[in-house]
Design a protein around this motif. Sequence first.
Motif, short mmCIF file in Angstrom:
data_model
loop_
_atom_site.label_atom_id
_atom_site.label_comp_id
_atom_site.label_asym_id
_atom_site.label_seq_id
_atom_site.Cartn_x
_atom_site.Cartn_y
_atom_site.Cartn_z
N GLN A 86 0.89 -1.16 0.14
CA GLN A 86 -0.48 -0.14 -0.33
C GLN A 86 1.13 0.99 -0.32
OE1 GLN A 86 -3.28 0.05 -0.71
NE2 GLN A 86 -2.79 2.75 -0.18
N ALA A 87 1.09 2.65 -0.84
CA ALA A 87 1.36 3.48 -1.12
C ALA A 87 0.20 4.27 -0.65
CB ALA A 87 1.25 3.55 -2.76
N PRO A 88 1.18 5.70 -0.02
CA PRO A 88 0.48 6.33 0.43
C PRO A 88 -0.39 7.32 -0.92
CG PRO A 88 3.15 6.85 1.02
CD PRO A 88 2.14 5.81 0.13
N ILE A 89 -1.69 7.84 -0.30
CA ILE A 89 -2.21 8.32 -0.87
C ILE A 89 -2.35 10.36 -1.11
CG2 ILE A 89 -4.99 8.98 -1.05
CD1 ILE A 89 -5.60 6.63 -0.09
N ILE A 90 -1.83 10.36 -2.23
CA ILE A 90 -1.18 12.27 -1.81
C ILE A 90 -2.46 12.98 -2.13
CG2 ILE A 90 -0.56 13.89 -3.90
CD1 ILE A 90 1.91 11.46 -2.47
N ASN A 91 -2.23 13.74 -1.09
CA ASN A 91 -3.32 14.79 -0.95
C ASN A 91 -2.44 16.11 -0.39
OD1 ASN A 91 -3.71 14.71 2.38
ND2 ASN A 91 -3.78 12.52 1.76
N MET A 92 -3.76 16.94 -0.68
CA MET A 92 -3.19 18.31 -0.30
C MET A 92 -2.22 18.60 0.87
SD MET A 92 -6.13 21.40 -0.16
CE MET A 92 -6.87 20.59 -1.22
N ASN A 93 -2.82 17.74 2.20
CA ASN A 93 -2.89 17.21 3.14
C ASN A 93 -1.93 16.53 4.27
OD1 ASN A 93 -4.63 19.72 4.16
ND2 ASN A 93 -6.59 18.55 4.05
N GLY A 94 -1.02 16.48 2.66
CA GLY A 94 -0.40 15.49 3.32
C GLY A 94 0.79 15.86 3.14
N THR A 95 1.83 14.70 2.97
CA THR A 95 3.25 14.54 2.76
C THR A 95 3.75 15.04 1.53
OG1 THR A 95 3.97 13.78 5.01
CG2 THR A 95 5.42 13.90 3.01
N ASN A 96 3.74 16.16 0.87
CA ASN A 96 4.87 16.14 -0.57
C ASN A 96 4.64 14.78 -1.71
OD1 ASN A 96 6.82 16.86 -2.61
ND2 ASN A 96 5.60 18.53 -2.71
N ALA A 97 4.42 14.52 -2.79
CA ALA A 97 4.38 13.07 -3.58
C ALA A 97 5.97 13.24 -3.39
CB ALA A 97 3.78 13.38 -4.33
N GLN A 98 6.72 14.41 -4.00
CA GLN A 98 8.26 14.58 -4.72
C GLN A 98 8.92 13.85 -3.08
OE1 GLN A 98 9.25 14.68 -7.46
NE2 GLN A 98 11.48 14.35 -6.37
N ASP A 99 8.68 14.66 -1.83
CA ASP A 99 9.14 13.60 -0.66
C ASP A 99 9.19 12.42 -0.42
OD1 ASP A 99 10.02 16.14 -0.41
OD2 ASP A 99 8.56 16.94 1.08
N LEU A 100 8.12 12.23 -0.57
CA LEU A 100 7.72 10.51 -0.64
C LEU A 100 8.86 9.91 -1.22
CD1 LEU A 100 3.31 10.44 0.09
CD2 LEU A 100 5.22 10.24 1.70
N MET A 101 8.04 10.27 -3.08
CA MET A 101 9.27 10.16 -4.09
C MET A 101 11.09 9.23 -3.30
SD MET A 101 7.50 10.37 -7.49
CE MET A 101 9.12 11.75 -7.60
N ASP A 102 10.89 10.29 -2.51
CA ASP A 102 12.68 10.31 -2.80
C ASP A 102 13.01 10.16 -1.16
OD1 ASP A 102 12.63 12.66 -4.35
OD2 ASP A 102 12.88 14.14 -3.22
N GLN A 103 11.92 10.09 -0.42
CA GLN A 103 12.19 9.17 0.55
C GLN A 103 11.81 7.11 -0.01
OE1 GLN A 103 9.27 9.95 3.12
NE2 GLN A 103 9.67 12.77 3.50
N ASN A 104 11.29 7.36 -0.07
CA ASN A 104 11.33 5.52 -1.06
C ASN A 104 12.74 5.11 -2.02
OD1 ASN A 104 9.02 4.55 0.06
ND2 ASN A 104 8.70 6.12 0.15
N THR A 105 12.69 6.23 -2.51
CA THR A 105 13.91 5.80 -3.69
C THR A 105 15.50 6.16 -2.63
OG1 THR A 105 14.47 8.24 -4.28
CG2 THR A 105 12.58 6.36 -5.54
N ASP A 106 15.52 6.65 -1.45
CA ASP A 106 16.64 6.67 -0.78
C ASP A 106 16.79 5.08 -0.15
OD1 ASP A 106 17.41 9.47 -1.03
OD2 ASP A 106 16.51 9.98 0.21
N VAL A 107 15.24 4.95 0.27
CA VAL A 107 15.48 3.24 1.10
C VAL A 107 15.36 2.47 0.00
CG1 VAL A 107 13.66 1.38 2.20
CG2 VAL A 107 13.01 3.45 3.18
N VAL A 108 15.47 2.67 -0.89
CA VAL A 108 15.98 1.19 -1.85
C VAL A 108 16.67 1.02 -2.31
CG1 VAL A 108 15.49 0.49 -4.51
CG2 VAL A 108 14.04 1.53 -3.21
N ALA A 109 17.85 2.70 -2.15
CA ALA A 109 19.49 2.85 -2.59
C ALA A 109 19.64 2.11 -1.79
CB ALA A 109 19.45 4.37 -3.04
#
Length: 92
Positions: free
Chosen positions: A3-26
């Motif tokens: 389950q991925a986070p659901i992007i919404n205006m009250n949540g964490t910025n989509a780019q930040d979420l992508m960066d966090q998860n790609t950092d985990v992968v790396a």
Amino acid sequence: MPQAPIINMNGTNAQDLMDQNTDVVASLREARQKMREAAPHGRDFQTDPDKYKVARLQYEGRMAQLDGLIESYHQIAVRIYKQKSYIEGRQM
């Protein structure tokens, strides 16, 4: 599928979420390389080859678990990217 986070205006910025998860992968890929370097070798089990077989199976199991984590976080990043792309396309 994770389950991925659901992007919404009250949540964490989509780019930040992508960066966090790609950092985990790396980081997990780096850990995978370190684990390969620490893989059991037969020369370290010369006095009991059966224990080498056990150690090798355990190692392969740990690598499979790590591969599963890598794939899971990668899928999350991809799903975030797709949501982000969809949202950006709707805003144009």
